[in-house]
Design an enzyme around this catalytic site. Structure first.
Site, PDB file in Angstrom:
ATOM      1  N   GLU A  46      85.012  33.409  21.852  1.00  0.00           N
ATOM      2  CA  GLU A  46      85.747  32.177  21.569  1.00  0.00           C
ATOM      3  C   GLU A  46      87.040  32.099  22.373  1.00  0.00           C
ATOM      4  OE1 GLU A  46      84.734  29.601  20.135  1.00  0.00           O
ATOM      5  OE2 GLU A  46      82.902  30.389  19.231  1.00  0.00           O
ATOM      6  N   TYR A 129      91.336  26.759  15.292  1.00  0.00           N
ATOM      7  CA  TYR A 129      89.958  26.711  15.792  1.00  0.00           C
ATOM      8  C   TYR A 129      89.342  28.106  15.850  1.00  0.00           C
ATOM      9  CZ  TYR A 129      86.030  26.886  18.857  1.00  0.00           C
ATOM     10  OH  TYR A 129      84.786  27.187  19.361  1.00  0.00           O
ATOM     11  N   ASP A 147      87.141  21.975  17.911  1.00  0.00           N
ATOM     12  CA  ASP A 147      87.561  21.982  19.307  1.00  0.00           C
ATOM     13  C   ASP A 147      87.278  20.602  19.902  1.00  0.00           C
ATOM     14  OD1 ASP A 147      84.811  21.937  19.582  1.00  0.00           O
ATOM     15  OD2 ASP A 147      84.708  23.671  20.924  1.00  0.00           O
TER      16      ASP A 147
END
Length: 366
Positions: A46, A129, A147
């Protein structure tokens, strides 16, 4: 905000979840970080995927996990090796924050990534996020992971017309996800929204006829899917003109310089360079004077071998590249090194300086 989310009432949430998750299970891409639900691997992926395309990330992710297969390996790695593993991905503050946060996890949480919103959100570089992505994907916690892909998808599905470039707008979408998310399969739900944005609900030409949740999409039914999301333009990038010099000593080694610990491209290596405020009128002797003022280096610029451009999100570097010689002795230190071409592989350079090395090789082939 309340009015923007009223369209949720028009959706059968259970049917929406079923259609979205069923599509994801059938059509999801095979990605290396999806092979298991290791929180560390999810975390690394991520962070890498922020501002970087999936296809670009895959080889970097594989190499990073090969070099640092566990949190303990990364926590105990030296900064130079970590930067080298990240070299080429850009946005180097991401990996510095990751390295710092992993050290904290190793010491404070015995190497186990925290599984609560409160704890995980305290880690350096872990925003809402990233926290939501790790918690939902790795631990099955029904937390939103909002996102750009998710905001684009939901702005169309729920016909949300708030400007997604404003940080405050993210809250609207987080509230929406909390209402829509599957509590039985939060990992699949969040990944499905991301995947839908990447493959079907794309920025300019959404493939609505292939969309598994088209029947739930208010934007499609209103014929405004191409007008959404609303996104104001960022300020234009600032152009910066630089002069870089490639200097070799008598044994053919190259002089390289380490950037400061803070700021843009912190702690990466480069060829000595200076900013030119009047790039098209400066003579080489004047540029040499700038090197003396900036680094106390006495150099002579020789050949101009070309120019490269490197684009950041907020500025554009235009770098004129010269060869040169050094006229004064220089002591090697933590900031200055003489290295061979082979030894350069041990040091982390920004992409712009790989372009300079290529330019130098191409010039010498002529």
């Amino acid at each position: 905000m309340v009015n923007e989310l009223k369209n949720i009432e028009k959706i059968s949430i259970e049917n929406f979840q079923d259609d979205l998750i069923s599509w994801f299970k059938a059509e999801q891409r095979e990605l290396p970080w999806r092979k298991d639900q290791d929180p560390y691997k999810v975390w690394v992926s991520e962070i890498m995927l922020q501002q970087t395309r999936v296809d670009t990330v895959i080889p970097y992710f594989n190499r990073f996990i090969e070099w640092f297969p566990t949190i303990n390996d990364l926590a105990n790695a030296n900064d130079e090796k970590v930067l080298k593993a990240w070299e080429g991905l850009g946005y180097y503050s991401r990996v510095r924050n990751l390295h710092s946060a992993v050290k904290e996890v190793n010491e404070k949480y015995n190497g186990k990534v925290p599984n609560t919103p409160k704890e995980i959100s305290t880690l350096k570089g872990v925003g809402p996020y990233t926290a939501g992505a790790i918690l939902s994907i790795a631990y099955g916690v029904p937390e939103p992971a909002v996102d750009g892909n998710v905001m684009r998808v939901l702005s169309r599905i729920l016909s949300i017309w708030e400007d997604i470039a404003k940080p405050s707008t993210r809250k609207v979408f987080e509230i929406a996800v909390r209402q829509l998310i599957s509590h039985d399969e939060p990992s699949e739900f969040n990944q499905a929204l991301m995947e839908l944005g990447a493959l079907i609900c794309t920025p300019t030409s959404p493939s609505c006829l292939l969309c598994p949740v088209r029947d739930h999409c208010q934007g499609f039914h209103e014929g405004v899917e191409k007008d959404l999301p609303v996104k104001s333009k960022k300020n234009s990038q600032r152009a910066v003109d630089l002069a870089a010099v490639i200097i070799k000593d008598n044994s053919g080694r190259f002089l390289i310089h380490k950037r400061p610990e803070n700021g843009l491209l912190a702690n990466l290596w480069e060829f000595p360079n200076v900013e030119m405020h009047q790039p098209f009128v400066l003579e080489r002797t004047q540029i040499a004077d700038l090197f003396h003022e900036s680094f106390d280096l006495e150099i002579k610029l020789e050949k101009g071998i070309g120019q490269i451009e490197h684009i950041f999100s907020h500025l554009i570097w235009n770098i004129r590249v010269y060869t040169g010689t050094i006229r004064s002795a220089i002591q090697e230190s933590g900031e200055w090194k003489f290295v061979t071409l082979a030894e350069m592989d041990e040091y982390a350079f920004p992409v712009s300086y790989h372009k300079i090395i290529k330019l130098y090789h191409d010039y010498n082939k002529k």
